[in-house]
Enzyme design. Structure first.
Site, short mmCIF file in Angstrom:
data_model
loop_
_atom_site.label_atom_id
_atom_site.label_comp_id
_atom_site.label_asym_id
_atom_site.label_seq_id
_atom_site.Cartn_x
_atom_site.Cartn_y
_atom_site.Cartn_z
N ASP A 242 34.42 48.48 -6.92
CA ASP A 242 34.63 47.79 -8.20
C ASP A 242 36.12 47.58 -8.47
O ASP A 242 36.53 46.51 -8.93
CB ASP A 242 34.03 48.62 -9.35
CG ASP A 242 32.53 48.41 -9.53
OD1 ASP A 242 31.97 47.45 -8.96
OD2 ASP A 242 31.92 49.22 -10.25
N HIS A 265 35.77 49.14 -15.32
CA HIS A 265 36.23 47.75 -15.38
C HIS A 265 37.30 47.53 -16.45
O HIS A 265 38.29 46.84 -16.20
CB HIS A 265 35.05 46.81 -15.65
CG HIS A 265 33.98 46.89 -14.61
ND1 HIS A 265 34.23 46.64 -13.26
CD2 HIS A 265 32.66 47.17 -14.69
CE1 HIS A 265 33.10 46.77 -12.59
NE2 HIS A 265 32.14 47.11 -13.42
#
Length: 306
Positions: A242, A265
């Site tokens: 990610d 994120h």
């Protein structure tokens, strides 16, 4: 000269949107030098293009989403972007006929396969690397992420989950990036979720496309997927995957060390924005000789020169 890269030809795939559960078609196409990565919503009339830039990331709940000034979004870009970063693709136009990138198997591996199937073409312009000149750090409570100077690209990542299955696994990984290390050790790590959260998300019309086909699912005690894990440390490796995708909205491959604790994120994007805002903290560099490049994006056999 180390050159920029695009794909050799258009390649297409169909999958399912993680949140909508609807069929999504994705096309990856070559783009000229210095284009960067541009995503296009072809289900809009006229089609809407959104460049992959840090300031366009305006949604980081459960995924990374690019959103333009009119509120048009393309969500769940991170696994595709991890593959683009991992293979060193500088320029591409990516069309999608839905508000989200298909989830595929929950990892970057299908996107790596797609890009390799399209072929990688070197272009007649120098590849630019974003070299970290001094440390930049962001924090949120006990979570933090930092970029600091380093000759190659090193990732030092730690997670801390109390869940018995995750706690039993290795939760700290340090790796020096190369394309081969990414493909072999990181790209197949799948997103993971807890059954209790999935039930809540579905009740709120989210994660409708989520299943054991595209995620590692855990109950309170164990992994529920019949085939288990792909890596013993798949959880932390997916967080690294990610991060690779989230950092690539900086626009270039990074030369530096990325150190993170419990980041996700939102914090990854905050770090990119903080870095780009401090112009004395980085510089763009190019390399004349392969031997001088501290990061290996091994050119697959069959790459051609434009």
């Amino acid at each position: 000269m180390i050159f920029q890269r695009t794909v050799q030809k258009m390649v297409k795939a169909t999958g399912v949107g993680l949140h909508s559960g609807n069929k999504v078609t994705l096309s990856i196409m070559p783009a000229p030098v210095n284009t960067g990565i541009v995503l296009v919503r072809t289900d809009m009339n006229p089609a809407v293009a959104i460049p992959a830039k840090a300031e366009q990331v305006r949604e980081t709940t459960m995924c990374t989403a690019l959103v333009n000034d009119e509120g048009i979004r393309i969500s769940t870009i991170e696994h595709l972007f991890a593959a683009l970063a991992g293979l060193g693709i500088d320029n591409a136009v990516i069309e999608v006929d839905a508000p989200e990138i298909p989830i595929m198997d929950g990892s970057a591996s299908p996107f790596v396969f797609l890009l390799q199937s399209a072929g990688i073409k070197e272009q007649a312009a120098p590849k630019k690397y974003l070299k970290i000149k001094r440390p930049v750090r962001v924090e949120d409570g006990d979570k933090w992420a930092e970029l600091k100077p380093f000759k190659g690209f090193r990732v030092n990542f730690k997670i801390d989950f109390a869940h018995p299955e995750i706690a039993r696994s290795q939760q700290h990984v340090v790796m020096d990036f190369s394309t081969s290390a990414f493909v072999k050790d990181i790209s197949r790590a799948r997103t993971f979720g807890f059954m209790r959260d999935i039930e809540y998300l579905r009740a709120n019309n989210l994660a409708l496309g989520g299943s054991m086909e595209n995620a590692v699912v855990l109950d309170e005690y164990r992994v529920l997927n019949p085939d288990g894990l792909r890596y013993e440390d798949e959880f932390v490796k997916h967080k690294i995957l990610d991060a690779f995708g989230d950092l690539y909205v900086a626009g270039h491959a990074i030369l530096g060390e990325f150190t993170a604790y419990k980041t996700g994120h939102a914090l990854n994007n905050q770090l990119v924005r903080a870095l780009l805002a401090q112009q004395d903290a980085w510089e763009l560099v190019s390399f004349e000789k392969e031997a001088d490049v501290p990061v290996s994006f091994t050119v697959p056999g069959g790459a051609v020169y434009a």
